[in-house]
Design an enzyme around this catalytic site. Structure first.
Site, PDB file in Angstrom:
ATOM      1  N   ALA A  72       6.554  -2.890  -6.827  1.00 33.62           N
ATOM      2  CA  ALA A  72       6.517  -3.380  -8.197  1.00 33.62           C
ATOM      3  C   ALA A  72       5.053  -3.360  -8.633  1.00 33.62           C
ATOM      4  CB  ALA A  72       7.077  -4.789  -8.242  1.00 33.62           C
ATOM      5  N   GLY A 117       8.951  -2.944  -3.718  1.00 37.78           N
ATOM      6  CA  GLY A 117       9.999  -2.435  -4.612  1.00 37.78           C
ATOM      7  C   GLY A 117      10.329  -0.976  -4.346  1.00 37.78           C
ATOM      8  N   GLU A 120      12.666  -1.070  -1.478  1.00 37.24           N
ATOM      9  CA  GLU A 120      13.938  -1.607  -1.981  1.00 37.24           C
ATOM     10  C   GLU A 120      14.698  -0.545  -2.771  1.00 37.24           C
ATOM     11  OE1 GLU A 120      11.762  -4.930  -3.728  1.00 37.24           O
ATOM     12  OE2 GLU A 120      13.125  -6.303  -2.696  1.00 37.24           O
TER      13      GLU A 120
HETATM   14  N1  COA Z   1       0.940  -2.070  -8.352  1.00 36.18           N
HETATM   15  C1  COA Z   1      -0.055  -1.698  -9.162  1.00 36.18           C
HETATM   16  N2  COA Z   1      -1.001  -0.826  -8.811  1.00 36.18           N
HETATM   17  C2  COA Z   1      -0.933  -0.304  -7.581  1.00 36.18           C
HETATM   18  C3  COA Z   1       0.065  -0.651  -6.676  1.00 36.18           C
HETATM   19  C4  COA Z   1       1.057  -1.579  -7.101  1.00 36.18           C
HETATM   20  N3  COA Z   1       2.059  -1.957  -6.317  1.00 36.18           N
HETATM   21  N4  COA Z   1      -0.148   0.018  -5.518  1.00 36.18           N
HETATM   22  C5  COA Z   1      -1.239   0.767  -5.699  1.00 36.18           C
HETATM   23  N5  COA Z   1      -1.728   0.587  -6.954  1.00 36.18           N
HETATM   24  C6  COA Z   1      -2.903   1.197  -7.547  1.00 36.18           C
HETATM   25  C7  COA Z   1      -4.187   0.662  -6.957  1.00 36.18           C
HETATM   26  O1  COA Z   1      -4.546  -0.577  -7.572  1.00 36.18           O
HETATM   27  C8  COA Z   1      -5.146   1.772  -7.255  1.00 36.18           C
HETATM   28  O2  COA Z   1      -5.544   1.670  -8.596  1.00 36.18           O
HETATM   29  P1  COA Z   1      -7.107   1.966  -9.007  1.00 36.18           P
HETATM   30  O3  COA Z   1      -7.304   3.431  -8.666  1.00 36.18           O
HETATM   31  O4  COA Z   1      -7.132   1.677 -10.465  1.00 36.18           O
HETATM   32  O5  COA Z   1      -7.927   1.063  -8.155  1.00 36.18           O
HETATM   33  C9  COA Z   1      -4.283   3.027  -7.109  1.00 36.18           C
HETATM   34  O6  COA Z   1      -2.922   2.579  -7.227  1.00 36.18           O
HETATM   35  C10 COA Z   1      -4.447   3.715  -5.768  1.00 36.18           C
HETATM   36  O7  COA Z   1      -4.215   2.747  -4.753  1.00 36.18           O
HETATM   37  P2  COA Z   1      -5.271   2.429  -3.570  1.00 36.18           P
HETATM   38  O8  COA Z   1      -4.988   1.042  -3.088  1.00 36.18           O
HETATM   39  O9  COA Z   1      -6.661   2.755  -4.019  1.00 36.18           O
HETATM   40  O10 COA Z   1      -4.806   3.508  -2.493  1.00 36.18           O
HETATM   41  P3  COA Z   1      -5.002   3.413  -0.909  1.00 36.18           P
HETATM   42  O11 COA Z   1      -4.638   4.768  -0.396  1.00 36.18           O
HETATM   43  O12 COA Z   1      -6.328   2.854  -0.563  1.00 36.18           O
HETATM   44  O13 COA Z   1      -3.893   2.357  -0.414  1.00 36.18           O
HETATM   45  C11 COA Z   1      -1.691   1.332  -0.375  1.00 36.18           C
HETATM   46  C12 COA Z   1      -2.522   2.625  -0.566  1.00 36.18           C
HETATM   47  C13 COA Z   1      -0.235   1.676  -0.676  1.00 36.18           C
HETATM   48  C14 COA Z   1      -1.828   0.844   1.074  1.00 36.18           C
HETATM   49  C15 COA Z   1      -2.219   0.255  -1.320  1.00 36.18           C
HETATM   50  O14 COA Z   1      -2.301   0.804  -2.645  1.00 36.18           O
HETATM   51  C16 COA Z   1      -1.351  -0.966  -1.406  1.00 36.18           C
HETATM   52  O15 COA Z   1      -1.366  -1.782  -0.496  1.00 36.18           O
HETATM   53  N6  COA Z   1      -0.594  -1.132  -2.521  1.00 36.18           N
HETATM   54  C17 COA Z   1       0.210  -2.302  -2.751  1.00 36.18           C
HETATM   55  C18 COA Z   1       1.458  -2.290  -1.932  1.00 36.18           C
HETATM   56  C19 COA Z   1       2.251  -3.555  -2.131  1.00 36.18           C
HETATM   57  O16 COA Z   1       1.840  -4.643  -1.784  1.00 36.18           O
HETATM   58  N7  COA Z   1       3.430  -3.404  -2.731  1.00 36.18           N
HETATM   59  C20 COA Z   1       4.349  -4.467  -2.919  1.00 36.18           C
HETATM   60  C21 COA Z   1       4.270  -4.986  -4.290  1.00 36.18           C
HETATM   61  S1  COA Z   1       5.496  -6.262  -4.477  1.00 36.18           S
END
Ligand code: COA
Length: 266
Positions: A72, A117, A120
């Site tokens: 999400a 999400g 899910e």
């Molecule tokens: N919601 C909003 N933005 C998200 C996102 C999410 N769930 N997941 C990633 N993004 C965004 C990041 O903020 C980043 O934005 P920016 O370029 O403006 O900083 C962009 O997507 C790229 O993500 P980044 O974190 O830089 O990539 P990464 O390769 O270093 O890490 C993940 C990848 C998937 C490990 C990491 O993005 C992450 O942990 N995301 C959240 C996952 C999560 O907790 N999901 C459950 C939500 S309920």
């Protein structure tokens, strides 16, 4: 009955050819995070796909090489109120229910991160193919929240209570092989072959008798929510009902005549 497809989609790509629709989550800059608009576009597109008789199987995937969907949209989660959060979860659950109940096979082609999400969403699909580079998980616990799109329920039903609790409580992302070992995905394929494999599987399923496909999906999903004895009665009713279809006659006759059946969905 047909239902018009949305005229314009900001966050999804939809491609239809030869009875197969490919629906791509298309916000690669934020790893295809599911914001409200994306979920609403999914809802409307899924309803149109459900009612489109020319579509017999759907592939759901994510744009870019990194993610299926990284969950999400955390920008929205960060500011939500208690009642807003409840509404948000119910809206998301509704969209995933529509996928599960579409009555056609929906194949999740998990091309990268499927977290929160995103995981899910993949679990609501009928089958899951994962690229060998994919990572799945429910990291909500690390944000101090709980899954809201039925992750606690579908994960426990898919992989069992103990394994689900481990994934949910550690919040760790697991790789595709481990997801396969747990039963969270059906197959793992080399990343470069993921879409070809998904299309082959979709074509195989699209050639089956559509009403029988719908009944099987329904019998499994609805049956799991019923006591066993009632679920058996439900299955028997569908078994009887299928005898009213032309495809049942075609399928059995084709076997006896030693030829390939041509199913029409009637
Ligand atoms: N919601 C909003 N933005 C998200 C996102 C999410 N769930 N997941 C990633 N993004 C965004 C990041 O903020 C980043 O934005 P920016 O370029 O403006 O900083 C962009 O997507 C790229 O993500 P980044 O974190 O830089 O990539 P990464 O390769 O270093 O890490 C993940 C990848 C998937 C490990 C990491 O993005 C992450 O942990 N995301 C959240 C996952 C999560 O907790 N999901 C459950 C939500 S309920």
């Amino acid at each position: 009955m047909t239902l018009a497809y949305p005229e314009h989609l900001n966050n999804l790509l939809l491609e239809r050819a030869d009875a197969i629709a490919v629906l791509t989550l298309n916000r690669p800059k934020v790893l295809n995070a599911l914001n409200t608009e994306t979920l609403d576009e999914l809802r409307r597109t899924i309803l149109a796909l459900k009612h489109d008789e020319t579509v017999r199987a759907v592939i759901l995937t994510g744009a870019g090489e990194k993610a299926f969907a990284a969950g999400a949209d955390i920008n929205e989660l960060a500011v939500q109120s208690p009642s807003g959060g409840r509404d948000h979860a119910i809206r998301g659950q509704h969209v995933l229910d529509l996928i599960e109940q579409m009555g056609k096979p929906v194949i999740a082609a998990i091309n990268g991160y499927a977290l929160g999400g995103g995981c899910e969403l993949a679990m609501a699909c009928t089958l899951r193919l994962a690229a060998d580079t994919a990572k799945l998980g429910q990291p909500e616990i690390n944000l101090g929240i709980v899954p809201g799109y039925a992750g606690t329920q579908r994960l426990a039903r898919l992989v069992g209570r103990g394994r689900a609790l481990e994934v949910l409580l550690t919040g760790e992302a697991i790789d595709a092989q481990e997801a396969y070992r747990l039963g969270l995905v059906n197959r793992v394929v080399p990343a470069a072959e993921l879409m070809a494999e998904a299309r082959t599987l979709a074509a195989t399923l699209a050639a089956k008798a559509p009403i029988a496909v719908r009944y099987i999906i329904d019998a499994v999903n609805k049956g799991l929510q019923m006591p066993f004895a009632e679920a058996q009665v439900y299955e028997a009713t569908l078994f009887g009902l299928i005898a009213s279809t032309e495809d049942m006659r075609e399928g059995t006759r084709a076997f006896l005549e030693k030829r390939k059946a041509a199913f029409k969905g009637k």
